[in-house]
Design a protein around this motif. Structure first.
Motif, PDB file in Angstrom:
ATOM      1  N   LEU A  20       4.751  15.361  -6.592  1.00  0.00           N
ATOM      2  CA  LEU A  20       6.034  15.072  -7.243  1.00  0.00           C
ATOM      3  C   LEU A  20       5.972  13.857  -8.163  1.00  0.00           C
ATOM      4  CD1 LEU A  20       8.482  15.818  -4.294  1.00  0.00           C
ATOM      5  CD2 LEU A  20       8.135  17.178  -6.369  1.00  0.00           C
ATOM      6  N   GLY A  21       4.811  13.213  -8.242  1.00  0.00           N
ATOM      7  CA  GLY A  21       4.665  12.055  -9.117  1.00  0.00           C
ATOM      8  C   GLY A  21       5.415  10.828  -8.630  1.00  0.00           C
ATOM      9  N   ILE A  22       5.579  10.694  -7.323  1.00  0.00           N
ATOM     10  CA  ILE A  22       6.264   9.535  -6.747  1.00  0.00           C
ATOM     11  C   ILE A  22       5.232   8.445  -6.488  1.00  0.00           C
ATOM     12  CG2 ILE A  22       7.595   8.681  -4.775  1.00  0.00           C
ATOM     13  CD1 ILE A  22       8.604  11.597  -4.397  1.00  0.00           C
ATOM     14  N   THR A  23       5.520   7.251  -6.965  1.00  0.00           N
ATOM     15  CA  THR A  23       4.653   6.112  -6.700  1.00  0.00           C
ATOM     16  C   THR A  23       5.140   5.427  -5.432  1.00  0.00           C
ATOM     17  OG1 THR A  23       4.240   5.811  -9.056  1.00  0.00           O
ATOM     18  CG2 THR A  23       3.769   3.933  -7.605  1.00  0.00           C
ATOM     19  N   VAL A  24       4.243   5.269  -4.471  1.00  0.00           N
ATOM     20  CA  VAL A  24       4.582   4.666  -3.180  1.00  0.00           C
ATOM     21  C   VAL A  24       3.937   3.284  -3.099  1.00  0.00           C
ATOM     22  CG1 VAL A  24       4.434   4.905  -0.675  1.00  0.00           C
ATOM     23  CG2 VAL A  24       4.737   6.945  -2.109  1.00  0.00           C
ATOM     24  N   VAL A  25       4.790   2.264  -2.934  1.00  0.00           N
ATOM     25  CA  VAL A  25       4.313   0.890  -2.793  1.00  0.00           C
ATOM     26  C   VAL A  25       4.125   0.620  -1.300  1.00  0.00           C
ATOM     27  CG1 VAL A  25       4.807  -1.545  -3.256  1.00  0.00           C
ATOM     28  CG2 VAL A  25       5.547   0.224  -4.892  1.00  0.00           C
ATOM     29  N   PRO A  26       2.913   0.253  -0.896  1.00  0.00           N
ATOM     30  CA  PRO A  26       2.639   0.126   0.543  1.00  0.00           C
ATOM     31  C   PRO A  26       3.186  -1.152   1.177  1.00  0.00           C
ATOM     32  CG  PRO A  26       0.665  -0.362  -0.703  1.00  0.00           C
ATOM     33  CD  PRO A  26       1.707   0.068  -1.706  1.00  0.00           C
ATOM     34  N   VAL A  27       3.732  -0.982   2.376  1.00  0.00           N
ATOM     35  CA  VAL A  27       4.105  -2.095   3.242  1.00  0.00           C
ATOM     36  C   VAL A  27       2.808  -2.692   3.773  1.00  0.00           C
ATOM     37  CG1 VAL A  27       5.186  -2.600   5.483  1.00  0.00           C
ATOM     38  CG2 VAL A  27       6.313  -1.069   3.864  1.00  0.00           C
ATOM     39  N   ILE A  28       2.828  -3.964   4.129  1.00  0.00           N
ATOM     40  CA  ILE A  28       1.641  -4.618   4.674  1.00  0.00           C
ATOM     41  C   ILE A  28       1.718  -4.589   6.196  1.00  0.00           C
ATOM     42  CG2 ILE A  28       0.219  -6.695   4.676  1.00  0.00           C
ATOM     43  CD1 ILE A  28       0.647  -5.297   1.888  1.00  0.00           C
ATOM     44  N   LEU A  29       0.661  -4.085   6.829  1.00  0.00           N
ATOM     45  CA  LEU A  29       0.552  -4.023   8.285  1.00  0.00           C
ATOM     46  C   LEU A  29      -0.340  -5.167   8.745  1.00  0.00           C
ATOM     47  CD1 LEU A  29      -0.344  -0.224   8.476  1.00  0.00           C
ATOM     48  CD2 LEU A  29       1.926  -1.243   8.821  1.00  0.00           C
ATOM     49  N   HIS A  30       0.110  -5.899   9.746  1.00  0.00           N
ATOM     50  CA  HIS A  30      -0.664  -7.031  10.258  1.00  0.00           C
ATOM     51  C   HIS A  30      -1.028  -6.785  11.721  1.00  0.00           C
ATOM     52  CE1 HIS A  30       0.535  -9.369   6.731  1.00  0.00           C
ATOM     53  NE2 HIS A  30       1.768  -8.934   6.955  1.00  0.00           N
ATOM     54  N   PHE A  31      -2.307  -6.850  12.001  1.00  0.00           N
ATOM     55  CA  PHE A  31      -2.823  -6.824  13.369  1.00  0.00           C
ATOM     56  C   PHE A  31      -3.492  -8.173  13.571  1.00  0.00           C
ATOM     57  CE2 PHE A  31      -2.446  -2.303  12.644  1.00  0.00           C
ATOM     58  CZ  PHE A  31      -2.101  -1.793  13.888  1.00  0.00           C
ATOM     59  N   GLY A  32      -2.739  -9.109  14.146  1.00  0.00           N
ATOM     60  CA  GLY A  32      -3.269 -10.455  14.279  1.00  0.00           C
ATOM     61  C   GLY A  32      -3.535 -11.038  12.905  1.00  0.00           C
ATOM     62  N   THR A  33      -4.793 -11.425  12.642  1.00  0.00           N
ATOM     63  CA  THR A  33      -5.139 -12.029  11.351  1.00  0.00           C
ATOM     64  C   THR A  33      -5.590 -11.003  10.310  1.00  0.00           C
ATOM     65  OG1 THR A  33      -7.407 -12.419  12.087  1.00  0.00           O
ATOM     66  CG2 THR A  33      -5.808 -14.212  12.440  1.00  0.00           C
ATOM     67  N   GLN A  34      -5.661  -9.734  10.697  1.00  0.00           N
ATOM     68  CA  GLN A  34      -6.097  -8.685   9.772  1.00  0.00           C
ATOM     69  C   GLN A  34      -4.872  -8.022   9.143  1.00  0.00           C
ATOM     70  OE1 GLN A  34      -8.364  -6.368  12.616  1.00  0.00           O
ATOM     71  NE2 GLN A  34     -10.279  -7.093  11.701  1.00  0.00           N
ATOM     72  N   PRO A  58       1.128  -4.432  16.046  1.00  0.00           N
ATOM     73  CA  PRO A  58       1.245  -4.777  14.631  1.00  0.00           C
ATOM     74  C   PRO A  58       2.625  -5.321  14.273  1.00  0.00           C
ATOM     75  CG  PRO A  58       1.491  -2.425  14.913  1.00  0.00           C
ATOM     76  CD  PRO A  58       1.136  -2.987  16.258  1.00  0.00           C
ATOM     77  N   THR A  59       2.639  -6.101  13.218  1.00  0.00           N
ATOM     78  CA  THR A  59       3.875  -6.500  12.568  1.00  0.00           C
ATOM     79  C   THR A  59       3.753  -6.034  11.123  1.00  0.00           C
ATOM     80  OG1 THR A  59       2.978  -8.669  11.987  1.00  0.00           O
ATOM     81  CG2 THR A  59       4.206  -8.510  14.063  1.00  0.00           C
ATOM     82  N   THR A  60       4.850  -6.072  10.409  1.00  0.00           N
ATOM     83  CA  THR A  60       4.832  -5.639   9.014  1.00  0.00           C
ATOM     84  C   THR A  60       5.436  -6.720   8.133  1.00  0.00           C
ATOM     85  OG1 THR A  60       6.991  -4.549   9.181  1.00  0.00           O
ATOM     86  CG2 THR A  60       5.042  -3.190   9.614  1.00  0.00           C
ATOM     87  N   SER A  61       5.112  -6.652   6.878  1.00  0.00           N
ATOM     88  CA  SER A  61       5.770  -7.492   5.885  1.00  0.00           C
ATOM     89  C   SER A  61       5.962  -6.671   4.614  1.00  0.00           C
ATOM     90  CB  SER A  61       4.980  -8.777   5.613  1.00  0.00           C
ATOM     91  OG  SER A  61       3.711  -8.485   5.085  1.00  0.00           O
ATOM     92  N   SER A  62       6.940  -7.103   3.843  1.00  0.00           N
ATOM     93  CA  SER A  62       7.254  -6.422   2.587  1.00  0.00           C
ATOM     94  C   SER A  62       6.127  -6.619   1.588  1.00  0.00           C
ATOM     95  CB  SER A  62       8.538  -6.998   1.990  1.00  0.00           C
ATOM     96  OG  SER A  62       9.608  -6.830   2.862  1.00  0.00           O
ATOM     97  N   PRO A  63       5.961  -5.653   0.702  1.00  0.00           N
ATOM     98  CA  PRO A  63       5.044  -5.889  -0.410  1.00  0.00           C
ATOM     99  C   PRO A  63       5.578  -7.068  -1.228  1.00  0.00           C
ATOM    100  CG  PRO A  63       5.799  -3.601  -0.361  1.00  0.00           C
ATOM    101  CD  PRO A  63       6.606  -4.344   0.631  1.00  0.00           C
ATOM    102  N   ALA A  64       4.711  -7.784  -1.871  1.00  0.00           N
ATOM    103  CA  ALA A  64       5.129  -8.908  -2.714  1.00  0.00           C
ATOM    104  C   ALA A  64       5.869  -8.391  -3.949  1.00  0.00           C
ATOM    105  CB  ALA A  64       3.909  -9.712  -3.138  1.00  0.00           C
ATOM    106  N   PRO A  65       6.812  -9.165  -4.463  1.00  0.00           N
ATOM    107  CA  PRO A  65       7.501  -8.759  -5.697  1.00  0.00           C
ATOM    108  C   PRO A  65       6.522  -8.448  -6.825  1.00  0.00           C
ATOM    109  CG  PRO A  65       8.651 -10.608  -4.702  1.00  0.00           C
ATOM    110  CD  PRO A  65       7.380 -10.410  -3.916  1.00  0.00           C
ATOM    111  N   GLY A  66       5.401  -9.177  -6.868  1.00  0.00           N
ATOM    112  CA  GLY A  66       4.401  -8.928  -7.904  1.00  0.00           C
ATOM    113  C   GLY A  66       3.807  -7.531  -7.829  1.00  0.00           C
ATOM    114  N   GLU A  67       3.731  -6.966  -6.616  1.00  0.00           N
ATOM    115  CA  GLU A  67       3.229  -5.592  -6.491  1.00  0.00           C
ATOM    116  C   GLU A  67       4.192  -4.608  -7.143  1.00  0.00           C
ATOM    117  OE1 GLU A  67       1.355  -4.394  -2.774  1.00  0.00           O
ATOM    118  OE2 GLU A  67       1.513  -6.494  -2.132  1.00  0.00           O
TER     119      GLU A  67
END
Length: 176
Positions: A20-34, A58-67
């Protein structure tokens, strides 16, 4: 043609997004320091496997605005109109990141960022609806009308085998 952007909380299968031509911006997954980009560096199957068997939740964080700004910049070479649909701002800071990315972009492309107020696949279904209408030649204003009309009529339900991971992730209180 209007290009559609969403975030990986939409849980869109990669082949659906691609077709469908959808661009997906990935969320960041954190496993400890990785850290990993959801769906890019770590497939959903691997995420679930690590959640169940790994020692670190895991925890998550938003993609950066720059992404988001970079995605808008790349897509602006193909179109003059972009519609970005995000997970509910009540659940995540992704909407703010997408909006800040729009401001940082500064190009001439018209970008509309919509807080869908929806979670996961509800967001994904809305993104597929918008992408299909865009493919059919609808304008950005038409897509906004469709999306904004569909949001209050969209509902999601989740059935969980266990509340364990939702509790660990802080998305559900321990009240009984």
């Amino acid at each position: 043609m209007v290009r559609i952007v969403t975030d990986s909380t939409s849980d869109l299968p990669p082949e659906v997004a691609r077709d469908l031509g959808i661009t997906v911006v990935p969320v960041i997954l954190h496993f400890g320091t990785q850290s990993y980009r959801d769906g890019v560096d770590m497939a959903p199957e691997k995420l679930y496997e690590r959640m169940v068997s790994g020692p670190v939740h895991p925890t998550t964080s938003s993609p950066a605005p720059g992404e988001f700004a970079e995605v808008y910049r790349r897509l602006s070479r193909e179109t003059d109109e972009i519609l970005c649909l995000t997970i509910s701002s009540k659940l995540s800071g992704i909407h703010q990141a997408a909006t800040t990315g729009k401001q940082a972009f500064g190009g001439k492309t018209r970008i509309e960022v919509v807080d869908t107020q929806l979670p996961t696949m509800c967001l994904g279904l809305l993104a597929t609806l918008a992408a299909r209408e865009a493919r059919d030649g609808k304008s950005l204003d038409d897509l906004l009308t469709t999306v904004r009309g569909a949001i209050p009529r969209s509902y999601g339900m989740a059935l969980l085998d266990s509340a364990r991971y939702v509790l660990k992730g802080g998305r559900l209180g321990k009240s009984g």
